[in-house]
Design a protein around this motif. Structure first.
Motif, PDB file in Angstrom:
ATOM      1  N   CYS A 190       0.854  -1.180   0.000  1.00 59.39           N
ATOM      2  CA  CYS A 190       0.000   0.000   0.000  1.00 59.39           C
ATOM      3  C   CYS A 190       0.894   1.236   0.000  1.00 59.39           C
ATOM      4  O   CYS A 190       1.826   1.329   0.810  1.00 59.39           O
ATOM      5  N   GLU A 191       0.638   2.159  -0.887  1.00 58.94           N
ATOM      6  CA  GLU A 191       1.485   3.344  -0.985  1.00 58.94           C
ATOM      7  C   GLU A 191       1.283   4.298   0.188  1.00 58.94           C
ATOM      8  O   GLU A 191       2.125   5.162   0.438  1.00 58.94           O
ATOM      9  N   ARG A 192       0.178   4.140   0.918  1.00 57.41           N
ATOM     10  CA  ARG A 192      -0.108   5.047   2.036  1.00 57.41           C
ATOM     11  C   ARG A 192       0.495   4.545   3.344  1.00 57.41           C
ATOM     12  O   ARG A 192       1.294   5.237   3.975  1.00 57.41           O
ATOM     13  N   CYS A 193       0.121   3.339   3.765  1.00 60.94           N
ATOM     14  CA  CYS A 193       0.625   2.828   5.048  1.00 60.94           C
ATOM     15  C   CYS A 193       1.899   2.012   4.888  1.00 60.94           C
ATOM     16  O   CYS A 193       2.526   1.639   5.874  1.00 60.94           O
ATOM     17  N   LEU A 194       2.260   1.693   3.643  1.00 62.89           N
ATOM     18  CA  LEU A 194       3.482   0.951   3.303  1.00 62.89           C
ATOM     19  C   LEU A 194       3.451  -0.504   3.744  1.00 62.89           C
ATOM     20  O   LEU A 194       4.478  -1.176   3.730  1.00 62.89           O
ATOM     21  N   ARG A 195       2.293  -1.002   4.147  1.00 61.34           N
ATOM     22  CA  ARG A 195       2.148  -2.409   4.508  1.00 61.34           C
ATOM     23  C   ARG A 195       1.827  -3.224   3.255  1.00 61.34           C
ATOM     24  O   ARG A 195       1.345  -2.683   2.253  1.00 61.34           O
ATOM     25  N   PRO A 196       2.106  -4.546   3.274  1.00 60.81           N
ATOM     26  CA  PRO A 196       1.665  -5.390   2.163  1.00 60.81           C
ATOM     27  C   PRO A 196       0.160  -5.219   1.942  1.00 60.81           C
ATOM     28  O   PRO A 196      -0.594  -5.049   2.910  1.00 60.81           O
ATOM     29  N   LEU A 197      -0.270  -5.233   0.692  1.00 60.89           N
ATOM     30  CA  LEU A 197      -1.669  -4.958   0.390  1.00 60.89           C
ATOM     31  C   LEU A 197      -2.628  -5.876   1.133  1.00 60.89           C
ATOM     32  O   LEU A 197      -3.717  -5.461   1.533  1.00 60.89           O
ATOM     33  N   ASP A 198      -2.222  -7.141   1.350  1.00 62.46           N
ATOM     34  CA  ASP A 198      -3.112  -8.059   2.048  1.00 62.46           C
ATOM     35  C   ASP A 198      -3.103  -7.842   3.554  1.00 62.46           C
ATOM     36  O   ASP A 198      -3.836  -8.500   4.293  1.00 62.46           O
ATOM     37  N   HIS A 199      -2.267  -6.914   4.017  1.00 61.47           N
ATOM     38  CA  HIS A 199      -2.263  -6.545   5.433  1.00 61.47           C
ATOM     39  C   HIS A 199      -2.348  -5.018   5.595  1.00 61.47           C
ATOM     40  O   HIS A 199      -1.805  -4.459   6.550  1.00 61.47           O
ATOM     41  N   CYS A 200      -2.998  -4.366   4.650  1.00 67.29           N
ATOM     42  CA  CYS A 200      -3.142  -2.907   4.685  1.00 67.29           C
ATOM     43  C   CYS A 200      -3.876  -2.474   5.957  1.00 67.29           C
ATOM     44  O   CYS A 200      -4.871  -3.085   6.359  1.00 67.29           O
ATOM     45  N   LEU A 201      -3.389  -1.403   6.570  1.00 66.94           N
ATOM     46  CA  LEU A 201      -3.960  -0.910   7.829  1.00 66.94           C
ATOM     47  C   LEU A 201      -4.829   0.329   7.636  1.00 66.94           C
ATOM     48  O   LEU A 201      -5.364   0.860   8.607  1.00 66.94           O
ATOM     49  N   CYS A 202      -4.975   0.784   6.392  1.00 62.68           N
ATOM     50  CA  CYS A 202      -5.612   2.082   6.170  1.00 62.68           C
ATOM     51  C   CYS A 202      -7.042   2.159   6.700  1.00 62.68           C
ATOM     52  O   CYS A 202      -7.489   3.227   7.136  1.00 62.68           O
ATOM     53  N   ALA A 203      -7.760   1.045   6.676  1.00 56.65           N
ATOM     54  CA  ALA A 203      -9.147   1.061   7.168  1.00 56.65           C
ATOM     55  C   ALA A 203      -9.212   1.361   8.663  1.00 56.65           C
ATOM     56  O   ALA A 203     -10.247   1.801   9.170  1.00 56.65           O
ATOM     57  N   LEU A 204      -8.113   1.138   9.370  1.00 58.84           N
ATOM     58  CA  LEU A 204      -8.075   1.364  10.818  1.00 58.84           C
ATOM     59  C   LEU A 204      -7.489   2.731  11.183  1.00 58.84           C
ATOM     60  O   LEU A 204      -7.523   3.121  12.342  1.00 58.84           O
ATOM     61  N   ILE A 205      -6.936   3.428  10.205  1.00 57.81           N
ATOM     62  CA  ILE A 205      -6.279   4.709  10.489  1.00 57.81           C
ATOM     63  C   ILE A 205      -7.327   5.813  10.518  1.00 57.81           C
ATOM     64  O   ILE A 205      -8.015   6.052   9.528  1.00 57.81           O
ATOM     65  N   PRO A 206      -7.459   6.516  11.650  1.00 59.48           N
ATOM     66  CA  PRO A 206      -8.447   7.587  11.737  1.00 59.48           C
ATOM     67  C   PRO A 206      -7.921   8.873  11.104  1.00 59.48           C
ATOM     68  O   PRO A 206      -6.813   8.900  10.553  1.00 59.48           O
ATOM     69  N   ALA A 207      -8.717   9.905  11.170  1.00 64.58           N
ATOM     70  CA  ALA A 207      -8.294  11.246  10.740  1.00 64.58           C
ATOM     71  C   ALA A 207      -8.757  12.195  11.840  1.00 64.58           C
ATOM     72  O   ALA A 207      -9.859  12.740  11.779  1.00 64.58           O
ATOM     73  N   ILE A 208      -7.928  12.372  12.844  1.00 64.31           N
ATOM     74  CA  ILE A 208      -8.315  13.099  14.048  1.00 64.31           C
ATOM     75  C   ILE A 208      -7.637  14.473  14.078  1.00 64.31           C
ATOM     76  O   ILE A 208      -6.419  14.577  13.879  1.00 64.31           O
ATOM     77  N   GLY A 209      -8.421  15.487  14.308  1.00 63.39           N
ATOM     78  CA  GLY A 209      -7.883  16.833  14.433  1.00 63.39           C
ATOM     79  C   GLY A 209      -7.354  17.073  15.834  1.00 63.39           C
ATOM     80  O   GLY A 209      -7.790  16.451  16.804  1.00 63.39           O
TER      81      GLY A 209
END
Length: 203
Positions: free
Chosen positions: A6-25
């Motif tokens: 994954c270009e965002r979290c840099l994890r292997p695509l089958d272990h992508c963490l992006c769904a768990l990453i929030p966007a907190i101000g």
């Protein structure tokens, strides 16, 4: 052949963490300065912290030529999160001290963090702050090198929880905790119990 990442979290695509990453101000701005040796680390918790916080940025390097510009961001008071002699324990914002902090966080081993301080005199000259009451690390894959040692993402979350109380930033830890659990599962419960559980002093 390397696994697709994954270009965002840099994890292997089958272990992508992006769904768990929030966007907190946050009222506090967080500036993460990462030693290059940490950028390829399997956990890379500084990157997870930067992705989970809207008001955060991450830079990788040893010498940061633009540090003066980053520290001069209007409306913030820069400090560096670095436990050292004379460091002031963080406390909640008050009405009499309402200038939000630019919290600069060196990311690396203690030796590498000290090297970042040495190579960047502007960083070393900043007021030092530290965490007063440190919650034990959730990083169960290795024994902490010393009491109170935290991963970068944990240190950032604990600092923000103190500064902006009663707001909670614990949701930023979600991908970190999932990553730890995934590594424990891959390791196998028996191996984890033998090699890690007893070392932490857990019952």
């Amino acid at each position: 052949m390397s696994r697709p990442r994954c270009e965002r979290c840099l994890r292997p695509l089958d272990h992508c963490l992006c769904a768990l990453i929030p966007a907190i101000g946050s009222r506090t701005r967080v500036l993460l300065l990462q030693h290059p040796s940490e950028a390829s680390h399997a956990l890379n918790t500084a990157r997870l912290a930067a992705l989970g916080l809207i008001n955060a940025q991450l830079h990788v390097g040893e010498v940061f030529d633009d540090l003066d510009r980053w520290l001069a961001m209007p409306g913030y008071r820069p400090v560096v999160l670095f436990p050292s002699e004379g460091a002031q324990a963080l406390g909640p914002y008050t009405q009499t001290d309402d200038t939000p902090l630019l919290l600069v966080v060196p990311d690396g081993t203690w030796r590498k963090a000290r090297k970042l301080m040495y190579l960047n005199p502007l960083l070393a000259a900043l007021p030092k702050v530290t965490l007063g009451n440190v919650t034990p690390s959730r990083y169960r894959l290795r024994k902490a090198p010393e009491a109170g040692a935290l991963s970068t993402i944990e240190a950032v979350v604990q600092a923000l929880n103190v500064l902006e109380y009663p707001a909670s930033f614990d949701a930023v830890l979600a991908p970190f905790e999932a990553l730890i659990e995934g590594q424990i599962q891959a390791m196998g419960a028996g191996t984890y119990e033998r090699n890690h559980h007893k070392d932490t002093g857990a019952p």
